[in-house]
Design a protein around this motif. Structure first.
Motif, mmCIF file in Angstrom:
data_model
loop_
_atom_site.group_PDB
_atom_site.id
_atom_site.type_symbol
_atom_site.label_atom_id
_atom_site.label_comp_id
_atom_site.label_asym_id
_atom_site.label_seq_id
_atom_site.Cartn_x
_atom_site.Cartn_y
_atom_site.Cartn_z
ATOM 1 N N ASP A 7 48.411 26.331 32.051
ATOM 2 C CA ASP A 7 49.316 26.379 33.315
ATOM 3 C C ASP A 7 49.446 24.984 33.815
ATOM 4 O OD1 ASP A 7 49.095 29.131 33.620
ATOM 5 O OD2 ASP A 7 47.381 29.177 35.079
ATOM 6 N N GLN A 8 48.540 24.070 33.565
ATOM 7 C CA GLN A 8 48.911 22.686 33.970
ATOM 8 C C GLN A 8 49.725 22.069 32.980
ATOM 9 O OE1 GLN A 8 48.113 22.596 37.113
ATOM 10 N NE2 GLN A 8 46.566 24.443 37.042
ATOM 11 N N LEU A 9 49.776 22.131 31.819
ATOM 12 C CA LEU A 9 50.772 21.725 30.937
ATOM 13 C C LEU A 9 52.233 22.345 31.282
ATOM 14 C CD1 LEU A 9 49.354 22.166 27.301
ATOM 15 C CD2 LEU A 9 49.909 19.893 28.550
ATOM 16 N N LYS A 10 52.320 23.292 31.876
ATOM 17 C CA LYS A 10 53.764 23.920 32.206
ATOM 18 C C LYS A 10 54.158 23.119 33.529
ATOM 19 C CE LYS A 10 53.280 28.272 30.107
ATOM 20 N NZ LYS A 10 53.091 30.127 30.236
ATOM 21 N N ASN A 11 53.056 22.892 34.559
ATOM 22 C CA ASN A 11 53.034 22.143 35.724
ATOM 23 C C ASN A 11 53.836 20.796 35.468
ATOM 24 O OD1 ASN A 11 52.608 24.486 37.163
ATOM 25 N ND2 ASN A 11 50.824 23.948 37.541
ATOM 26 N N GLN A 12 53.110 20.087 34.484
ATOM 27 C CA GLN A 12 53.345 18.649 34.279
ATOM 28 C C GLN A 12 54.799 18.641 33.594
ATOM 29 O OE1 GLN A 12 49.609 16.356 33.153
ATOM 30 N NE2 GLN A 12 49.213 18.321 32.588
ATOM 31 N N LYS A 13 55.143 19.618 32.833
ATOM 32 C CA LYS A 13 56.329 19.742 32.248
ATOM 33 C C LYS A 13 57.597 19.862 33.310
ATOM 34 C CE LYS A 13 59.111 21.925 28.832
ATOM 35 N NZ LYS A 13 59.161 23.014 27.668
ATOM 36 N N THR A 14 57.286 20.628 34.404
ATOM 37 C CA THR A 14 58.057 20.988 35.532
ATOM 38 C C THR A 14 58.314 19.616 36.365
ATOM 39 O OG1 THR A 14 57.725 23.189 35.591
ATOM 40 C CG2 THR A 14 58.601 22.143 37.399
ATOM 41 N N LEU A 15 57.159 19.049 36.507
ATOM 42 C CA LEU A 15 57.165 17.429 37.174
ATOM 43 C C LEU A 15 58.278 16.838 36.530
ATOM 44 C CD1 LEU A 15 53.482 17.025 38.218
ATOM 45 C CD2 LEU A 15 55.311 17.670 39.705
ATOM 46 N N CYS A 16 58.183 16.874 35.264
ATOM 47 C CA CYS A 16 59.021 15.697 34.546
ATOM 48 C C CYS A 16 60.514 16.395 34.201
ATOM 49 C CB CYS A 16 58.399 15.387 33.281
ATOM 50 S SG CYS A 16 56.898 14.500 33.607
#
Length: 231
Positions: free
Chosen positions: A157-166
């Motif tokens: 979940d947090q990898l997906k969130n960090q990908k979205t941030l970038c």
């Protein structure tokens, strides 16, 4: 603005392990007011825009780096000397931070680097374990298979969130050429988060075992960053 999104991302982080010998490092909750101010100032200073960033991933926050400052691979000395943000209530020293900021300076300095990249972690929360001497020491999310398995949904979940941030980069760069990149590659094989994963030796490994060859590794980092910037 990206700084607001990043701060919201970090402040929502939560996971439970239910192990008396393990504790979670969460520098984003119940934090010293001055550390919270410094952490907020950092992201406001370097991410107050809506531009995409290249995504760099560490393992998980360490107790002397991001475990204190909230900023990956940044201890209090680097925060003051390179980012002009000071924490007076405590000091921390993290060897990995020393090397990372040598790379940042070689790239063109903090302003240029953070305009182009965001450093996160495969697990954006850190962990410490009580050893046989009853001392708390750093613990990586992959150090025990059962813990890695339990953390897997949180990590994905947090990898997906960090990908979205970038802004959904197709590539990422991993700091750690051993278990860290192997763990991410396994996740990526199953969930197809990235088209390419670049890995470099972990800064701690370089500082501990290859300190005399730092220039070689700085050049290697710069080459990987150039590839990452071509997202």
């Amino acid at each position: 603005m990206l700084d607001k999104q990043i701060l919201e991302f970090y402040h929502q982080l939560h996971v439970s392990l239910d192990r008396p010998d393990l504790e979670i490092l969460n520098p984003y909750r119940d934090q010293d007011a001055e550390i919270e101010k410094a952490f907020t100032s950092f992201y406001h200073k370097y991410y107050h825009d809506s531009n995409p960033r290249g995504l760099i991933l560490g393992i998980n926050p360490g107790r002397k780096g991001a475990g204190i400052t909230g900023v990956p691979f940044t201890d209090t000395h680097r925060l003051k000397d390179h980012c002009e943000i000071e924490i007076t209530t405590l000091t921390s020293y993290e060897p990995s931070s020393v090397f990372v900021y040598k790379v940042i300076e070689a790239y063109g300095g903090a302003q240029k680097f953070y305009q182009d990249f965001f450093i996160g972690s495969i697990s954006p929360l850190g962990y410490v374990k009580k050893n046989e001497k009853n001392n708390w020491v750093n613990f990586n999310f992959y150090d025990e298979p059962q813990i890695e398995k339990k953390l897997l949904p949180f990590i994905i979940d947090q990898l997906k969130n960090q990908k979205t941030l970038c802004s959904h980069p197709k590539k990422t760069m991993v700091l750690g050429s051993g278990k860290n990149v192997k763990s991410l590659q396994k996740i990526n094989d199953a969930h197809h988060l990235f088209e390419e994963i670049y890995s470099v030796e972990h800064p701690r490994y370089i500082m501990q075992y290859k300190a005399k060859s730092q220039t070689i590794y700085i050049d290697k980092y710069l080459m990987a960053l150039e590839c990452l910037a071509s997202n």
